[in-house]
Scaffold this active site. Structure first.
Site, PDB file in Angstrom:
ATOM      1  N   TRP A  98       3.858   7.845   3.069  1.00  0.00           N
ATOM      2  CA  TRP A  98       2.423   7.733   3.375  1.00  0.00           C
ATOM      3  C   TRP A  98       2.080   8.480   4.648  1.00  0.00           C
ATOM      4  O   TRP A  98       1.030   9.123   4.739  1.00  0.00           O
ATOM      5  CB  TRP A  98       1.986   6.269   3.433  1.00  0.00           C
ATOM      6  CG  TRP A  98       2.115   5.598   2.098  1.00  0.00           C
ATOM      7  CD1 TRP A  98       2.879   4.514   1.794  1.00  0.00           C
ATOM      8  CD2 TRP A  98       1.468   5.970   0.862  1.00  0.00           C
ATOM      9  NE1 TRP A  98       2.753   4.194   0.462  1.00  0.00           N
ATOM     10  CE2 TRP A  98       1.896   5.065  -0.131  1.00  0.00           C
ATOM     11  CE3 TRP A  98       0.581   6.983   0.509  1.00  0.00           C
ATOM     12  CZ2 TRP A  98       1.464   5.139  -1.464  1.00  0.00           C
ATOM     13  CZ3 TRP A  98       0.147   7.066  -0.815  1.00  0.00           C
ATOM     14  CH2 TRP A  98       0.587   6.157  -1.774  1.00  0.00           C
ATOM     15  N   ASP A 119      -2.501   3.447   9.910  1.00  0.00           N
ATOM     16  CA  ASP A 119      -2.580   3.083   8.505  1.00  0.00           C
ATOM     17  C   ASP A 119      -1.904   1.714   8.393  1.00  0.00           C
ATOM     18  O   ASP A 119      -0.685   1.612   8.530  1.00  0.00           O
ATOM     19  CB  ASP A 119      -1.853   4.136   7.658  1.00  0.00           C
ATOM     20  CG  ASP A 119      -1.835   3.794   6.168  1.00  0.00           C
ATOM     21  OD1 ASP A 119      -2.318   2.701   5.794  1.00  0.00           O
ATOM     22  OD2 ASP A 119      -1.337   4.622   5.376  1.00  0.00           O
ATOM     23  N   LYS A 138      -3.334  -4.722  -1.160  1.00  0.00           N
ATOM     24  CA  LYS A 138      -2.027  -5.317  -0.880  1.00  0.00           C
ATOM     25  C   LYS A 138      -2.179  -6.715  -0.283  1.00  0.00           C
ATOM     26  O   LYS A 138      -1.712  -7.678  -0.861  1.00  0.00           O
ATOM     27  CB  LYS A 138      -1.211  -4.390   0.012  1.00  0.00           C
ATOM     28  CG  LYS A 138      -0.654  -3.234  -0.825  1.00  0.00           C
ATOM     29  CD  LYS A 138      -0.612  -1.909  -0.166  1.00  0.00           C
ATOM     30  CE  LYS A 138      -0.281  -0.823  -1.188  1.00  0.00           C
ATOM     31  NZ  LYS A 138      -0.446   0.518  -0.649  1.00  0.00           N
TER      32      LYS A 138
HETATM   33  C1  LIG Z   1      -0.533   1.839  -0.699  1.00  0.00           C
HETATM   34  C2  LIG Z   1      -0.570   2.622   0.548  1.00  0.00           C
HETATM   35  C3  LIG Z   1      -1.345   3.787   0.679  1.00  0.00           C
HETATM   36  C4  LIG Z   1      -2.145   4.362  -0.457  1.00  0.00           C
HETATM   37  O1  LIG Z   1      -3.275   3.611  -0.653  1.00  0.00           O
HETATM   38  P1  LIG Z   1      -4.380   3.995  -1.735  1.00  0.00           P
HETATM   39  O2  LIG Z   1      -5.390   2.918  -1.483  1.00  0.00           O
HETATM   40  O3  LIG Z   1      -3.738   3.944  -3.067  1.00  0.00           O
HETATM   41  O4  LIG Z   1      -4.902   5.334  -1.396  1.00  0.00           O
HETATM   42  C5  LIG Z   1      -1.362   4.442   1.899  1.00  0.00           C
HETATM   43  N1  LIG Z   1      -0.640   3.983   2.942  1.00  0.00           N
HETATM   44  C6  LIG Z   1       0.131   2.880   2.852  1.00  0.00           C
HETATM   45  C7  LIG Z   1       0.911   2.431   4.029  1.00  0.00           C
HETATM   46  C8  LIG Z   1       0.184   2.168   1.654  1.00  0.00           C
HETATM   47  O5  LIG Z   1       0.944   1.081   1.564  1.00  0.00           O
END
Ligand SMILES: *Cc1c(COP(=O)(O)O)cnc(C)c1O
Length: 357
Positions: A100, A170, A194
């Site tokens: 990511w 993030d 999540k």
């Molecule tokens: C799941 C995830 C993403 C991607 O998220 P989307 O909402 O599918 O774009 C990005 N960064 C992290 C750390 C994630 O766990």
């Protein structure tokens, strides 16, 4: 058979919340309509979004000088939205801790110069590298980190950075699962699917002085100011997802907030890691100080056995244990909604499977 859902995302929701949603699905607060059927401009929906934002502020102790935005496009859209809004000098630092972070780097590269301050790519992202302050660019527009690495099962156990450079995080896979001081960050973003709610909602928490400086070519929908000025109602928001997120926030407040959630998460993760460390059949190759509380990655002695374990576990009600396709092995995701009994059941299944080998 009771099902325990270990999906990495979209992930399980708190059962109490789902029951409440079911009860009011066809008739929201006596309106005779579902919340998903009403105008986002109605007083009914305004009440829902106001409360959700307020509750998120309470849960994360978000200071007044930060804006909370509810947007769409997932965390992946933030990979572009952040540089489009925050790049002025055109230089950004990144901590590379996995897929990511790498995606965020790839996207930011389109708008300016990106520098990787430290990376754990050398050891297949099984740890989180130390960030030496001297290596950070004091003139960078921001420094970007990923607090929990969903795919590899690591997390940052301390927050690096320089006080003078906005820190962008993030937090998609551990927002509201561990305590953070919002003041340490310039911007936090997270997809909801999540720890918060269903897919379709993205949370952005941004320090107000960072709003209103977007690249002139930035599409209106990707400018934080657009959403800040309109209370996240510039266009039709993902109203049902916001309603559900609001329910989860209420549930969390009732359960003792983020501190209590973190404690439960620590207990859940500890019970699984202790089992793995004591086992001669299962192993976790993540360095202990950097082990994620959310995504526990492990494996058996053989990839072929891993595959059999995934189906065995599903036959016992433990769902979605397959590791990410880029890593293989197994991964149990233990977000806020997973309780200790679910982890207990998983341990029983792992013991039972091993005995059969
Ligand atoms: C799941 C995830 C993403 C991607 O998220 P989307 O909402 O599918 O774009 C990005 N960064 C992290 C750390 C994630 O766990």
């Amino acid at each position: 058979m009771k099902v325990h859902n270990f999906s990495p995302g979209p992930a399980m929701m708190p059962p109490e919340v789902m029951q409440e949603v079911q009860q009011e699905l066809l008739d929201f607060q006596g309106s005779g309509m579902s919340i998903m059927e009403v105008s986002h401009r109605s007083a009914i929906f305004q009440g829902v979004i106001d409360q959700a934002m307020l509750d998120l502020r309470t849960l994360m102790e978000i200071p007044e000088n930060y804006e909370v935005l509810f947007v769409q496009g997932g965390a992946s859209t933030q990979f572009a939205m952040v540089p489009l809004n925050l790049m002025q000098k055109g230089r950004v630092d990144f901590l590379d801790t996995g897929t990511w972070s790498d995606r965020a780097i790839q996207e930011a590269q389109k708008y300016g110069e990106t520098r990787i301050v430290a990376s754990s790519k050398d050891k297949a992202y099984t740890y989180v590298p130390e960030v030496e302050e001297g290596k950070l660019d004091p003139d960078a527009d921001y420094f970007h980190i990923t607090t929990n690495n969903t795919i590899f099962g690591t997390r940052l156990n301390q927050i690096p950075g320089l006080k003078t450079v906005p820190l962008v995080a993030d937090m998609s896979s551990n927002i509201l699962a561990e305590r953070y001081r919002v003041e340490d960050f310039g911007l936090i973003y997270a997809g909801a699917q999540k720890n918060i709610g269903p897919a379709g909602l993205t949370i952005v928490i941004i320090r107000k002085d960072l709003i209103g400086k977007a690249n002139p070519r930035c599409p209106k929908m990707l400018d934080y100011q657009t959403h800040a000025q309109k209370g996240s109602l510039y266009n039709t928001p993902p109203s049902f997802a916001i309603y559900l997120a609001g329910k989860v926030f209420q549930w969390m407040l009732k359960e003792g907030g983020v501190a209590a959630a973190e404690q439960r998460n620590q207990e859940k993760a500890d019970s699984l890691y202790e089992f793995l460390d004591a086992s001669s059949f299962y192993t976790s190759n993540i360095q202990p100080p950097h082990r994620s509380l959310m995504n526990v990655c492990f494996k058996t002695p053989d990839p072929e056995i891993d595959v059999r374990l995934v189906s065995f576990a599903e036959s016992k009600g433990c769902m979605f244990l397959k590791g990410h396709r880029s890593v293989g092995g197994l991964r149990a995701s233990l977000y806020n909604a997973m309780d200790i009994h679910g982890v207990g059941r998983l341990l029983e299944v792992l013991v039972e499977f091993e005995k059969q080998q």
